[in-house]
Write an enzyme that holds these catalytic residues in place. Structure first.
Site, mmCIF file in Angstrom:
data_model
loop_
_atom_site.group_PDB
_atom_site.id
_atom_site.type_symbol
_atom_site.label_atom_id
_atom_site.label_comp_id
_atom_site.label_asym_id
_atom_site.label_seq_id
_atom_site.Cartn_x
_atom_site.Cartn_y
_atom_site.Cartn_z
ATOM 1 C CG HIS A 179 -2.100 -0.932 1.022
ATOM 2 N ND1 HIS A 179 -2.295 -2.062 1.779
ATOM 3 C CD2 HIS A 179 -3.119 -0.906 0.147
ATOM 4 C CE1 HIS A 179 -3.386 -2.682 1.378
ATOM 5 N NE2 HIS A 179 -3.910 -1.996 0.386
ATOM 6 C CG HIS A 182 -7.173 3.085 -4.591
ATOM 7 N ND1 HIS A 182 -5.999 3.280 -5.285
ATOM 8 C CD2 HIS A 182 -7.119 1.808 -4.116
ATOM 9 C CE1 HIS A 182 -5.273 2.185 -5.242
ATOM 10 N NE2 HIS A 182 -5.914 1.270 -4.537
#
Length: 481
Positions: free
Chosen positions: A188, A228
């Site tokens: 991430h 996102h």
């Protein structure tokens, strides 16, 4: 005497200087450091991003919550030598607004002209290729893949000119977005965001979408892909809930991470004023629609979206001339882009699979350390990369991309399904091979020294520092048993 501040050109062959990225704005007010000199060590010592596992950040976290709820402001240090840290968007706003108030806007725009050279430029010419190697592109841009790729795509679509976006504000927004991804999250991080943005671009070019989407749809799709997973902490929602993290409380245990990503993105849009020239109602609609797209990536709601998509396809009632239907298709496209790793060629898919699995395991290591119940798939002693990936493909990826292929029966859709079948078979073959005995089998070192992890559907991990020790502790508010 009138002073004109000028932004430096950002070459691709050197990193973004930290003092240039000061939260005092995109303009550097440091007169003591050279343009590409070493950054202030006090900056490097601070954890960037809103989520911290350091208990000393309690006050800062409380201030951020007040900022989220609109409960007034805080005072900032007047020390001119103080560097504004990448901890709170609220802090950054206070400093930048005070220091930039009254500064004449005389920043030349030519400084942001595309200056892509060599292999990076060649790769951008093929950015619509499904075999696009985002890892190589990130190396060629010296870690600035998200900035470079997103800026290029917005420019290529003519969205900068169409929406009259200020080039300096846009550049600053993209720099801050990339910086708010935690670089010590091996999955991430900004590279994952760039990969999802590139996949989203491929889907936007599909005939069913390209002939129907408006410029606003395309702008929202690219911005949603880029933001996102903004400020992702590297652990999943169940972990935040069971450790009583303040974000879980703030968002009432519902789409905790996705809500945080959305609110963080809105914070940067407002801080940079990227849409400040638009009417207030248009800005609110853009922020709302951006949130709707980001919230759709919540994997816990996968079946809801998939069932609705399947029903539309069965009834053949998707009307791309209807704004709500186009938005729903954008949601499905972003969901596909977010978990498209199994559909990439093996040499790319394998790297993502190893990262996501390691991130699961790192979360499991933290849970064991603090005597918490180990989350599913997070126990490195009970799971392997292969069995996790085969299960994910079977129960999550294959059903989604099968329906996407019904909607867009194109060469790309068939290519993605083909890659996924081959990758699944490859993992199955590796599962049958005897596992070699190596030093990595030692649990004490394997748990502590792994540093390339990530999450895809379950979003669960924490990363390690370059030195090999865990850079994150259990979140504030957690309870050890």
């Amino acid at each position: 005497m009138e002073v004109c501040y000028q932004l430096p050109v950002l070459p691709l062959d050197r990193p973004v200087p930290k003092h240039v990225l000061s939260r005092r704005g995109a303009i550097s007010f440091s007169s003591s450091s050279s343009l590409f000199g070493a950054p202030d060590p006090r900056q490097l010592s601070q954890r960037r991003g809103a989520i911290s596992y350091d208990s000393s950040d309690q006050t800062a976290l409380y201030i951020r919550m007040l900022a989220r709820l609109g409960c007034g402001s805080t005072s900032a240090s007047s020390d001119p030598e103080r560097r504004v840290h990448r901890l709170l968007s609220f802090q950054r706003y206070l400093h930048s607004s005070r220091l930039l108030r009254g500064v004449p806007q005389q920043i030349p725009l030519h400084i942001l002209d595309e200056d892509y050279t060599g292999q990076a430029r060649c790769m951008l010419e093929k950015v619509g290729n499904w075999n696009f190697d985002i890892f190589l592109f990130d190396r060629l841009t010296n870690g600035n893949s998200l900035i470079t790729l997103t800026f290029h795509l917005l420019n290529q679509y003519g969205l900068v000119e169409l929406f009259q976006l200020d080039m300096v504000k846009l550049w600053r927004f993209l720099v801050m977005v990339q910086e708010d991804y935690h670089s010590d999250n091996p999955y991430h991080n900004a590279v994952h965001a760039a990969d999802v943005t590139q996949a989203m671009y491929c889907y936007l070019r599909e005939p069913m979408l390209a002939k129907s989407l408006t410029s606003k749809d395309i702008l929202l799709g690219l911005l949603a892909a880029a933001t996102h997973d903004l400020d992702h902490p590297g652990v999943n929602q169940p972990f935040l809930i069971k450790t009583d993290h303040y974000l879980a409380t703030l968002y009432r245990n519902t789409s905790v991470l996705e809500n945080h990503h959305w609110k963080s993105a809105v914070g940067l849009l407002r801080e940079t004023g990227l849409f400040s020239h638009l009417p207030a109602e248009d800005r609110r609609n853009m922020e709302r629609d951006l949130g709707s797209l980001i919230l759709a990536t919540d994997i816990s709601r996968q079946n809801d979206y998939l069932s609705r998509f399947r029903l539309h396809l069965d009834q053949e009632n998707l009307c791309m001339s209807t704004a709500s239907h186009r938005h729903f298709v954008l949601q499905m496209a972003l969901k596909c882009a977010d978990i498209c790793n199994p559909c990439r060629p093996w040499e790319l898919s394998k790297q993502w699979s190893e990262k996501v699995t390691e991130e699961f395991f790192q979360q499991g290591d933290i849970e064991k350390k603090h005597k918490l119940e180990v989350s599913p798939l997070c126990d490195r002693e009970m799971n392997t990369v292969g069995n996790i990936q085969i299960g994910f493909m079977t129960y999550v990826a294959e059903p989604l991309f099968a329906e996407w292929a019904r909607f867009c029966d194109t060469r790309l859709s068939q290519t993605m399904l083909g890659h996924m079948g081959l990758n699944k078979a490859s993992w199955g073959g590796l599962q049958q091979e005897p596992a070699p005995v190596s030093e990595e089998a030692e649990p004490s070192t394997a748990c502590a020294d792994t540093g390339d992890a990530a999450t895809a559907p379950s979003e669960g991990s924490t990363a390690t520092t370059a030195g090999g020790t865990s850079s994150k502790e259990i979140p504030q508010g957690s309870r050890e048993s």
